[in-house]
Enzyme design. Structure first.
Site, PDB file in Angstrom:
ATOM      1  N   CYS A 121      39.915  34.795  36.401  1.00 36.83           N
ATOM      2  CA  CYS A 121      40.567  35.008  37.625  1.00 36.83           C
ATOM      3  C   CYS A 121      40.790  33.582  38.108  1.00 36.83           C
ATOM      4  CB  CYS A 121      40.035  35.799  38.759  1.00 36.83           C
ATOM      5  SG  CYS A 121      39.942  37.723  38.298  1.00 36.83           S
ATOM      6  N   ALA A 142      43.272  31.338  39.618  1.00 36.09           N
ATOM      7  CA  ALA A 142      43.972  30.674  40.722  1.00 36.09           C
ATOM      8  C   ALA A 142      43.208  30.570  41.815  1.00 36.09           C
ATOM      9  CB  ALA A 142      45.312  31.459  40.957  1.00 36.09           C
ATOM     10  N   GLY A 157      40.504  25.816  40.830  1.00 36.87           N
ATOM     11  CA  GLY A 157      39.250  24.762  41.077  1.00 36.87           C
ATOM     12  C   GLY A 157      38.327  24.864  39.876  1.00 36.87           C
ATOM     13  N   ASP A 209      35.544  35.259  37.879  1.00 34.80           N
ATOM     14  CA  ASP A 209      35.287  34.792  39.553  1.00 34.80           C
ATOM     15  C   ASP A 209      36.133  35.812  40.086  1.00 34.80           C
ATOM     16  OD1 ASP A 209      34.756  33.416  41.619  1.00 34.80           O
ATOM     17  OD2 ASP A 209      36.327  31.646  41.429  1.00 34.80           O
ATOM     18  N   CYS A 216      32.539  35.200  45.998  1.00 31.41           N
ATOM     19  CA  CYS A 216      31.946  34.368  47.094  1.00 31.41           C
ATOM     20  C   CYS A 216      31.699  35.384  48.203  1.00 31.41           C
ATOM     21  CB  CYS A 216      33.109  33.142  47.759  1.00 31.41           C
ATOM     22  SG  CYS A 216      34.770  34.056  47.620  1.00 31.41           S
TER      23      CYS A 216
HETATM   24  C1  SAM Z   1      38.194  34.009  44.178  1.00 30.78           C
HETATM   25  S1  SAM Z   1      39.803  34.035  43.407  1.00 30.78           S
HETATM   26  C2  SAM Z   1      39.529  32.716  42.059  1.00 30.78           C
HETATM   27  C3  SAM Z   1      39.204  31.726  42.625  1.00 30.78           C
HETATM   28  C4  SAM Z   1      39.280  30.532  41.362  1.00 30.78           C
HETATM   29  N1  SAM Z   1      38.623  30.871  40.147  1.00 30.78           N
HETATM   30  C5  SAM Z   1      39.077  29.027  41.712  1.00 30.78           C
HETATM   31  O1  SAM Z   1      38.042  28.556  41.422  1.00 30.78           O
HETATM   32  O2  SAM Z   1      39.996  28.495  42.085  1.00 30.78           O
HETATM   33  C6  SAM Z   1      40.291  35.362  42.882  1.00 30.78           C
HETATM   34  C7  SAM Z   1      41.546  35.532  41.968  1.00 30.78           C
HETATM   35  O3  SAM Z   1      41.350  36.769  41.189  1.00 30.78           O
HETATM   36  C8  SAM Z   1      42.924  37.295  41.110  1.00 30.78           C
HETATM   37  N2  SAM Z   1      42.949  38.457  40.860  1.00 30.78           N
HETATM   38  C9  SAM Z   1      42.978  39.489  41.531  1.00 30.78           C
HETATM   39  N3  SAM Z   1      42.994  40.940  40.840  1.00 30.78           N
HETATM   40  C10 SAM Z   1      42.977  40.264  39.397  1.00 30.78           C
HETATM   41  C11 SAM Z   1      43.299  40.924  38.203  1.00 30.78           C
HETATM   42  N4  SAM Z   1      43.583  42.050  38.227  1.00 30.78           N
HETATM   43  N5  SAM Z   1      43.690  40.113  37.205  1.00 30.78           N
HETATM   44  C12 SAM Z   1      43.471  38.922  37.369  1.00 30.78           C
HETATM   45  N6  SAM Z   1      43.465  38.218  38.385  1.00 30.78           N
HETATM   46  C13 SAM Z   1      43.061  38.824  39.429  1.00 30.78           C
HETATM   47  C14 SAM Z   1      43.547  36.800  42.435  1.00 30.78           C
HETATM   48  O4  SAM Z   1      44.836  36.579  42.435  1.00 30.78           O
HETATM   49  C15 SAM Z   1      42.648  35.384  42.826  1.00 30.78           C
HETATM   50  O5  SAM Z   1      43.531  34.304  42.634  1.00 30.78           O
END
Ligand code: SAM
Length: 439
Positions: A253, A255, A258, A322, A375
């Site tokens: 996950c 986006a 970071g 994440d 988080c």
């Molecule tokens: C907590 S953020 C991740 C932050 C990232 N790891 C960083 O450090 O910048 C959670 C991410 O999970 C993604 N997400 C949600 N459901 C998902 C899925 N089923 N598969 C992949 N990504 C997913 C969201 O789009 C979001 O970008």
């Protein structure tokens, strides 16, 4: 433009942004991004400051409003209530002189095409000062603690000894942390050479807390990729995976990237990293981040809970999950969360988190490590998810060794996993559980 006119514009714009959150359920990031497109760069810091402040103290400000208004305004004029809250916030929490706070807020009503409320706003703001409303201590708990009742109750249940610390941290402003790419330069050298007024965090190699936040464009060597903006708690994730160059790593996950960037910095030139995210718009942020850092990875728009749609069948040595969560550990950075989350969201999120873990587990090589991160500070999304997963997967065990001794001071032990609480040494609230596949 006179100071009054430009002041009124920023108050009116802040009212529109806050209203988009409070009345339309938009996220603050979304509303501010749209606002930034319209507002002159010089005015943006004031709009942001007013929006964050008013949303942070939403319940208190609304309670104060009830002390001064005989009855609520008509729903179609709710933006006037928002303007009043902006007025109160300026009067109680900023250095803006009272007369300027009042006159700009009154003038903003005209810009919002509510001129008939100018007199009322003027009178209510003057009463706010005259009656010393900011000094009153509400009996109402939501107003006193600036959180919705359900969330206060959750914090109390999950953290009987720490719930007040969590709430106080959530109502505070978050510091700005940098992550220095220590492959290029030690954090101390970076700090000294650039004369940065800040504090290094023992145990978190490369984490530097700024004493005064700065604009990203002002951060030395940011454009060269030597440094990134990232909370120090988030900086704990990548090293915890103990990944080495040559290993296949999945950032499930990713986006806005970071932790992807951090992982690549640690992996070095022989990195094999796949970064996926289901949100292709947010994934653009990963690409931009990697460009800035001069790093490469396989970046895919994909659903982590459906590997059948994108996985090439080659196992990963390391997986970072994440997971999407309530973000209840980062409320100080996103005060809108207090308004936008519903209690029923938590169970839905916990189900999704469990599904993602179960879907990704078969992709892990025997003896491989999967780090589950949120988080959130809520047990239902954290240790409860991990306990359930461990009970259902005989080939999984938790690695409870904290490989860096210095970070122990930051951690609260849970039955499964570890929690950093918001505010601990200036950090955000994060949960970590490291799972190993028994071979
Ligand atoms: C907590 S953020 C991740 C932050 C990232 N790891 C960083 O450090 O910048 C959670 C991410 O999970 C993604 N997400 C949600 N459901 C998902 C899925 N089923 N598969 C992949 N990504 C997913 C969201 O789009 C979001 O970008």
């Amino acid at each position: 433009m006179t100071a009054l006119k430009s002041g009124a514009r920023t108050r009116a714009e802040a009212a529109r942004v806050i209203d988009a959150v409070v009345s339309d359920g938009r996220s603050l990031d979304w509303a501010l991004a749209r606002s930034d497109e319209k507002v002159a760069p010089a005015d943006r810091p004031v709009v942001h400051m007013l929006c964050y402040g008013v949303l942070r103290f939403h319940w208190l400000l609304r309670w104060q409003l009830a002390q001064l208004l005989d009855k609520p305004l008509k729903p179609r004029d709710s933006i006037v209530e928002t303007l009043l809250a902006i007025g109160f916030f300026q009067l109680s929490d900023t250095r803006i002189p009272d007369h300027a706070a009042v006159s700009t807020t009154v003038e903003a009503a005209r810009l919002l095409r509510r001129p008939r409320y100018a007199g009322l706003i003027n009178a209510v703001l003057r009463n706010y000062v005259r009656k010393n409303i900011s000094e009153l201590e509400p009996a109402d708990e939501e107003a006193r603690l600036n959180h919705p009742a359900w969330l206060i109750q959750r914090f109390r249940t999950d953290w009987p000894d720490h719930w007040r610390q969590i709430i106080e941290a959530n109502n505070d402003r978050a510091p700005m942390w940098l992550r220095i790419n220590t492959r290029q330069k030690s954090a101390l050298d970076y700090q000294t050479q650039n004369e940065i007024d800040g504090d290094l965090l023992a145990g978190v190699n490369g984490a530097l807390k700024l004493r005064r936040p700065m604009r990203v464009e002002e951060i030395p060597a940011f454009d060269k990729g030597q440094v990134s903006v990232q909370d120090a708690a988030a900086q704990l994730a990548a090293p915890w995976l103990l990944a080495r160059g040559g290993e296949r790593v999945l950032d499930a996950c990713a986006a806005p990237g970071g932790k992807t960037g951090h992982l690549l910095e640690l992996l070095g030139p022989n990195a094999h990293l796949t970064a996926i995210d289901s949100d292709s718009t947010r994934l653009e942020g990963v690409r931009q981040n990697l460009d800035r850092l001069g790093q490469t990875a396989t970046v895919l728009a994909a659903d982590a809970s459906k590997p059948g749609e994108w996985w090439d069948g080659k196992s990963f040595d390391r997986i970072l999950l994440d997971a999407p969560c309530s973000a209840s550990g980062v409320i100080r950075r996103h005060p809108d969360i207090k308004l936008l989350r519903r209690e029923s969201d938590i169970q839905t999120l916990a189900c999704r988190q469990g599904e993602m873990l179960a879907a990704l587990w078969p992709l892990l090589e025997p003896a491989g490590r999967l780090l589950y991160v949120t988080c959130s500070v809520l047990a239902e999304e954290n240790d409860a998810v991990i306990r359930k997963f461990l009970a259902a997967h005989g080939d999984a065990r938790e690695d409870r060794v904290l490989h860096d001794y210095n970070i122990r001071d930051l951690m609260h032990d849970k039955n499964s996993g570890f929690q950093v609480l918001p505010g601990t040494q200036g950090l955000d609230g994060f949960y970590f559980a490291c799972l190993e596949k028994v071979s």
